[in-house]
Design a protein around this motif. Structure first.
Motif, PDB file in Angstrom:
ATOM      1  N   ASN A  24       1.165  -0.695   0.012  1.00 18.40           N
ATOM      2  CA  ASN A  24       0.025  -0.338  -0.032  1.00 18.40           C
ATOM      3  C   ASN A  24       1.128   0.980  -0.128  1.00 18.40           C
ATOM      4  O   ASN A  24       0.973   1.650   1.238  1.00 18.40           O
ATOM      5  CB  ASN A  24      -1.155  -0.523   0.900  1.00 18.40           C
ATOM      6  CG  ASN A  24      -2.211   1.456   1.670  1.00 18.40           C
ATOM      7  OD1 ASN A  24      -2.196   1.656   0.194  1.00 18.40           O
ATOM      8  ND2 ASN A  24      -2.533   1.329   2.343  1.00 18.40           N
TER       9      ASN A  24
ATOM     10  N   SER B   6       0.756   7.853  -1.078  1.00 23.91           N
ATOM     11  CA  SER B   6       0.484   8.968  -2.341  1.00 23.91           C
ATOM     12  C   SER B   6       0.927   9.700  -2.436  1.00 23.91           C
ATOM     13  O   SER B   6       2.004  10.342  -1.447  1.00 23.91           O
ATOM     14  CB  SER B   6      -1.544   9.409  -1.800  1.00 23.91           C
ATOM     15  OG  SER B   6      -2.486   8.749  -1.959  1.00 23.91           O
TER      16      SER B   6
ATOM     17  N   GLU C  37      -2.899  15.147  -5.471  1.00 28.23           N
ATOM     18  CA  GLU C  37      -3.191  14.025  -4.129  1.00 28.23           C
ATOM     19  C   GLU C  37      -3.652  13.157  -5.484  1.00 28.23           C
ATOM     20  O   GLU C  37      -4.467  12.831  -6.348  1.00 28.23           O
ATOM     21  CB  GLU C  37      -3.634  14.105  -3.513  1.00 28.23           C
ATOM     22  CG  GLU C  37      -3.128  12.283  -2.245  1.00 28.23           C
ATOM     23  CD  GLU C  37      -4.176  11.755  -1.394  1.00 28.23           C
ATOM     24  OE1 GLU C  37      -3.425  11.450  -0.662  1.00 28.23           O
ATOM     25  OE2 GLU C  37      -5.234  12.819  -1.173  1.00 28.23           O
TER      26      GLU C  37
ATOM     27  N   LYS D  37      -2.462   8.885  -6.094  1.00 28.29           N
ATOM     28  CA  LYS D  37      -2.190   7.592  -5.583  1.00 28.29           C
ATOM     29  C   LYS D  37      -1.079   6.527  -6.256  1.00 28.29           C
ATOM     30  O   LYS D  37      -1.590   6.768  -7.326  1.00 28.29           O
ATOM     31  CB  LYS D  37      -3.519   6.440  -5.971  1.00 28.29           C
ATOM     32  CG  LYS D  37      -3.148   4.956  -5.206  1.00 28.29           C
ATOM     33  CD  LYS D  37      -4.703   4.340  -5.337  1.00 28.29           C
ATOM     34  CE  LYS D  37      -4.555   3.296  -4.061  1.00 28.29           C
ATOM     35  NZ  LYS D  37      -3.944   3.660  -2.778  1.00 28.29           N
ATOM     36  N   SER D  38      -0.246   6.270  -5.587  1.00 31.37           N
ATOM     37  CA  SER D  38       1.145   5.217  -6.232  1.00 31.37           C
ATOM     38  C   SER D  38       0.332   4.203  -6.649  1.00 31.37           C
ATOM     39  O   SER D  38       0.146   3.801  -6.153  1.00 31.37           O
ATOM     40  CB  SER D  38       1.869   5.276  -5.401  1.00 31.37           C
ATOM     41  OG  SER D  38       2.685   6.698  -5.515  1.00 31.37           O
ATOM     42  N   GLU D  39       0.957   3.460  -8.044  1.00 33.33           N
ATOM     43  CA  GLU D  39       0.972   2.668  -7.803  1.00 33.33           C
ATOM     44  C   GLU D  39       2.272   1.408  -7.270  1.00 33.33           C
ATOM     45  O   GLU D  39       3.483   1.598  -6.991  1.00 33.33           O
ATOM     46  CB  GLU D  39       1.443   2.186  -9.925  1.00 33.33           C
ATOM     47  CG  GLU D  39       0.344   3.270 -10.680  1.00 33.33           C
ATOM     48  CD  GLU D  39       0.993   2.697 -12.149  1.00 33.33           C
ATOM     49  OE1 GLU D  39       2.061   2.166 -11.906  1.00 33.33           O
ATOM     50  OE2 GLU D  39      -0.010   3.239 -12.523  1.00 33.33           O
TER      51      GLU D  39
END
Length: 415
Positions: free
Chosen positions: A366, A369, A376, A378-380
């Motif tokens: 998880n 971000s 903002e 969301k990071s992969e």
């Protein structure tokens, strides 16, 4: 009153024979001492008339080659507890060295002389049946010179002289060599040995570590020679064979949540280039690749590639590989490699494998971000742990502009 003198005499006579006393006067004394002398020499027959009708191969003991080797390499049986101690304990203790010049291999045997006679022969026969009798040093002495002693039937491609002879044999300085890593005590304790092997002794930087029994080492060396198995194996020009320009098979995988992956390998023994001297790839080859891919990746169910955070790499251009693959663990990575290699009937080369594990927390499940242009984002997830199933396969021929479909799930497309 029962007279036990007869029984006592029989038992005394039997005990004398079992003790193998050199002073025993019984003419039929077949004690351990007399048996061992003949066993070490492979029971040579003193009178040539006794061997009448024997095959030439079975006369080796009378020709000074007991057990098929040099006379100095014959077995050695060492008595650990002498007859006096053996009489006290009721059994004798022997160490059998199959080759008296190799003390590191021995078998400890205990029993009465009658039992020992059986055990000695069983150990010897078992070694021959499982290939344990092969001596790596003696085999290597012939190997590095191209088996010069095998010359009577030598009328094929590999002659003792001529252009088809192994190039390195012509020059002693470029012949293969090996270095022993294990001590004699380690070979006893471990049951195997470790060596470093050079295909070309003049190239110190090109070596591979091998381990196993003598028979396994022979197989390893042969595989390296004929299948180019070493991690740094190179062609006669000193370079890796180029992958570019060779036919390329691509396999595609799909999983949940749009997860996808692809893998490619090169066909190194075929070409579509008219100027290349390799055999030309044809339609039958494509059908065979399609059939194998279906059998390996789609039957009885679609193969699952267990992707993860660990990396297993496989670099062996001779087999068409130079890449790395994400996997859950080493077992998953090896399962994938074995499937890929089987497409071209290649054998997994241990020296070409590298496994690396990412430190804990490097690729979080998880990830936090990040802010981009004030917003903002969301990071992969990098290196997600996910299962992907085989989806389809195709082949790219360098002289063609479009790929050729081979397999779609469990159906062969190329007919």
């Amino acid at each position: 009153m029962t007279n036990y003198s007869g029984v006592s005499r029989i038992l005394s006579s039997y005990l004398g024979q079992e003790n193998g006393s050199e002073t025993a006067k019984t003419p039929d004394n077949f004690g351990a001492d007399i048996f061992i002398d003949d066993f070490e020499d492979e029971f040579p027959m003193g009178d040539s008339a006794d061997t009448e009708g024997w095959t030439p191969e079975s006369r080796r003991a009378n020709e000074g080659r007991p057990w098929g080797g040099k006379f100095g390499d014959r077995p050695k049986v060492h008595e650990v507890n002498q007859p006096v101690k053996a009489q006290e304990r009721g059994w004798r203790l022997l160490d059998l060295h199959p080759n008296r010049n190799h003390k590191e291999e021995y078998y400890r045997l205990a029993g009465t002389p009658a039992e020992l006679r059986i055990l000695l022969q069983l150990v010897r026969a078992t070694r021959e049946m499982v290939g344990k009798n092969i001596n790596f040093e003696e085999w290597f002495e012939q190997w590095e010179k191209g088996f010069p002693d095998a010359k009577e039937q030598r009328n094929g491609n590999f002659l003792l002289t001529g252009d088809k002879q192994w190039d390195r044999i012509k020059k002693p300085e470029s012949r293969p060599r090996f270095k022993e890593w294990t001590t004699s005590q380690q070979r006893i304790d471990w049951g195997f040995r470790v060596i470093e092997y050079w295909r070309d002794r003049s190239n110190e930087s090109d070596s591979v570590v091998l381990s196993g029994t003598d028979l396994q080492l022979v197989n390893h060396v042969i595989q390296i020679e004929y299948e180019a198995g070493g991690s740094n194996s190179k062609n006669k020009n000193g370079n890796w064979p180029p992958l570019k320009g060779q036919p390329q098979i691509k396999l595609y995988f799909l999983g949940d949540n749009k997860a996808s992956a692809e893998i490619s390998l090169r066909i190194m023994d075929k070409t579509d280039d008219p100027k290349n001297p390799l055999p030309k790839i044809d339609k039958l080859d494509l059908k065979n690749y399609a059939r194998k891919i279906k059998e390996l990746f789609a039957v009885p169910s679609l193969f699952v590639w267990e992707k993860g955070r660990e990396v297993i790499s496989y670099r062996n251009r001779w087999q068409g590989f130079e890449g790395w693959y994400l996997c859950k663990n080493e077992a998953a990575g090896r399962a994938l490699l074995l499937k890929l290699l089987a497409i071209t009937d290649s054998v997994l080369d241990e020296a070409s494998i590298r496994l690396s594990t990412a430190p804990a927390g490097t690729f979080p499940t998880n990830p936090p971000s990040v802010f981009v242009l004030g917003e903002e984002v969301k990071s992969e997830i990098q290196r997600p742990v996910v299962d992907v199933k085989f989806h389809r396969a195709e082949i790219m021929l360098p002289k063609l502009k479009t790929p050729i479909a081979l397999v779609e799930k469990s159906h062969i497309v190329y007919q």
